[in-house]
Design a protein around this motif. Sequence first.
Motif, PDB file in Angstrom:
ATOM      1  N   GLY A  72       0.782  -1.224   0.000  1.00 54.63           N
ATOM      2  CA  GLY A  72       0.000   0.000   0.000  1.00 54.63           C
ATOM      3  C   GLY A  72       0.819   1.282   0.000  1.00 54.63           C
ATOM      4  N   LYS A  73       2.153   1.199  -0.088  1.00 51.17           N
ATOM      5  CA  LYS A  73       2.995   2.391  -0.086  1.00 51.17           C
ATOM      6  C   LYS A  73       3.812   2.450  -1.363  1.00 51.17           C
ATOM      7  CE  LYS A  73       3.599   2.817   4.909  1.00 51.17           C
ATOM      8  NZ  LYS A  73       2.500   1.991   5.283  1.00 51.17           N
ATOM      9  N   LYS A  74       4.001   3.672  -1.889  1.00 47.21           N
ATOM     10  CA  LYS A  74       4.855   3.854  -3.063  1.00 47.21           C
ATOM     11  C   LYS A  74       6.307   3.786  -2.618  1.00 47.21           C
ATOM     12  CE  LYS A  74       2.035   6.644  -6.129  1.00 47.21           C
ATOM     13  NZ  LYS A  74       1.922   7.910  -6.846  1.00 47.21           N
ATOM     14  N   VAL A  75       7.088   2.992  -3.326  1.00 46.48           N
ATOM     15  CA  VAL A  75       8.498   2.835  -3.011  1.00 46.48           C
ATOM     16  C   VAL A  75       9.294   3.022  -4.297  1.00 46.48           C
ATOM     17  CG1 VAL A  75      10.240   1.237  -2.113  1.00 46.48           C
ATOM     18  CG2 VAL A  75       7.920   1.151  -1.226  1.00 46.48           C
ATOM     19  N   GLN A  76      10.342   3.850  -4.240  1.00 46.17           N
ATOM     20  CA  GLN A  76      11.203   4.018  -5.407  1.00 46.17           C
ATOM     21  C   GLN A  76      12.384   3.071  -5.276  1.00 46.17           C
ATOM     22  OE1 GLN A  76      12.232   8.094  -6.128  1.00 46.17           O
ATOM     23  NE2 GLN A  76      10.228   8.506  -7.005  1.00 46.17           N
ATOM     24  N   THR A  77      12.640   2.311  -6.342  1.00 44.60           N
ATOM     25  CA  THR A  77      13.747   1.364  -6.326  1.00 44.60           C
ATOM     26  C   THR A  77      14.608   1.555  -7.570  1.00 44.60           C
ATOM     27  OG1 THR A  77      12.394  -0.319  -7.416  1.00 44.60           O
ATOM     28  CG2 THR A  77      12.469  -0.397  -5.023  1.00 44.60           C
ATOM     29  N   GLU A  78      15.862   1.160  -7.443  1.00 45.41           N
ATOM     30  CA  GLU A  78      16.796   1.186  -8.567  1.00 45.41           C
ATOM     31  C   GLU A  78      16.710  -0.151  -9.289  1.00 45.41           C
ATOM     32  OE1 GLU A  78      19.557   3.432  -9.626  1.00 45.41           O
ATOM     33  OE2 GLU A  78      18.159   4.823  -8.691  1.00 45.41           O
ATOM     34  N   ARG A  79      16.700  -0.107 -10.592  1.00 38.76           N
ATOM     35  CA  ARG A  79      16.685  -1.324 -11.392  1.00 38.76           C
ATOM     36  C   ARG A  79      17.707  -1.181 -12.509  1.00 38.76           C
ATOM     37  NH1 ARG A  79      11.389  -2.904 -14.635  1.00 38.76           N
ATOM     38  NH2 ARG A  79      12.234  -1.326 -15.988  1.00 38.76           N
ATOM     39  N   LYS A  80      18.372  -2.261 -12.832  1.00 39.19           N
ATOM     40  CA  LYS A  80      19.369  -2.213 -13.896  1.00 39.19           C
ATOM     41  C   LYS A  80      18.692  -1.961 -15.232  1.00 39.19           C
ATOM     42  CE  LYS A  80      22.798  -4.885 -11.482  1.00 39.19           C
ATOM     43  NZ  LYS A  80      22.131  -4.879 -10.204  1.00 39.19           N
ATOM     44  N   PHE A  81      19.213  -0.987 -15.950  1.00 38.06           N
ATOM     45  CA  PHE A  81      18.689  -0.574 -17.247  1.00 38.06           C
ATOM     46  C   PHE A  81      19.009  -1.631 -18.297  1.00 38.06           C
ATOM     47  CE2 PHE A  81      19.068   2.425 -20.958  1.00 38.06           C
ATOM     48  CZ  PHE A  81      17.756   2.837 -20.957  1.00 38.06           C
ATOM     49  N   MET A  82      20.192  -2.255 -18.201  1.00 37.89           N
ATOM     50  CA  MET A  82      20.632  -3.301 -19.125  1.00 37.89           C
ATOM     51  C   MET A  82      21.208  -4.461 -18.302  1.00 37.89           C
ATOM     52  SD  MET A  82      22.605  -0.855 -21.926  1.00 37.89           S
ATOM     53  CE  MET A  82      23.902  -2.035 -22.075  1.00 37.89           C
ATOM     54  N   PRO A  83      20.360  -5.332 -17.770  1.00 41.38           N
ATOM     55  CA  PRO A  83      20.869  -6.429 -16.936  1.00 41.38           C
ATOM     56  C   PRO A  83      21.876  -7.295 -17.698  1.00 41.38           C
ATOM     57  CG  PRO A  83      18.471  -6.356 -16.888  1.00 41.38           C
ATOM     58  CD  PRO A  83      18.922  -5.386 -17.928  1.00 41.38           C
ATOM     59  N   GLY A  84      22.977  -7.620 -17.034  1.00 40.71           N
ATOM     60  CA  GLY A  84      23.998  -8.466 -17.638  1.00 40.71           C
ATOM     61  C   GLY A  84      25.041  -7.709 -18.437  1.00 40.71           C
ATOM     62  N   TYR A  85      24.966  -6.371 -18.456  1.00 45.07           N
ATOM     63  CA  TYR A  85      25.921  -5.584 -19.226  1.00 45.07           C
ATOM     64  C   TYR A  85      26.493  -4.439 -18.406  1.00 45.07           C
ATOM     65  CZ  TYR A  85      24.139  -8.114 -23.211  1.00 45.07           C
ATOM     66  OH  TYR A  85      23.774  -9.117 -24.068  1.00 45.07           O
TER      67      TYR A  85
END
Length: 178
Positions: free
Chosen positions: A50-63
Motif C-alpha cells: 500500500g505504499k509507493k516505493v522508489q527502487t533502482e533497477r538495472k537498465f541493461m541487466p547483464g551488461y
Amino acid sequence: MARWYIIHAYSGFENKVRDSIISEAERLGLSDGVEDVQVPTETITEVKRGKKVQTERKFMPGYVLAKLQMTDDVYHLVKNTPKVTGFLGNDNKPQPISEKEAARYFGGVEEAKSAPKQQISVDYEIGDQVKVLDGPFASFNGLVEELDFDKQKVKVGVSIFGRATPVELDFEQVELSK
C-alpha cells in the motif's frame, strides 16, 4: 583515444564486475586505460504493502559500459575479470560503440534519475482479496476487479449492505489481505 565498450557479465554481478575492473586497473597501474566504468540503472516506482516505493533497477541487466583505451593489457584485464564472459562484438572481439549511442544509454539513465518512470508494480492482481487502507471505505475488504496502470487506479468490489459495490481507489490505498 578512449572509446565506449559494452562488457557482458553474469547477471546480478554487474556492480561487482565494475568494482573489480576499477580496483584491478589501479593495482596494475592501468588507470589511464580505464577512464570510466558504469552500470546503467533506472529508478522505478512500485507499490508494496500500500505504499509507493522508489527502487533502482538495472537498465541493461547483464551488461556493463566501460570507456577504455583498448590495449592488450586493458583487454586482458577486462577479459580475465571474474564474472565477465566477454565483450559485445563479432567473434567476441571488442566492438566500440559511438559516443552518441553511449549518451543514449546514459541519457536514459539521467532521464530516469531526474524524473522517475511511473512504472508501477503492485503485489495483488485481479481476483485477489484486498483490504482498503484509507478513505471512506477504510478497513473494508473486497475483490480486485480491474487494474488501470495508466491512471494508477484499482477497482475493488466492496460489500456494502450485502451487495458488491465497485469502488475506484489509488494503488496505495489498498493492500493484499492476509
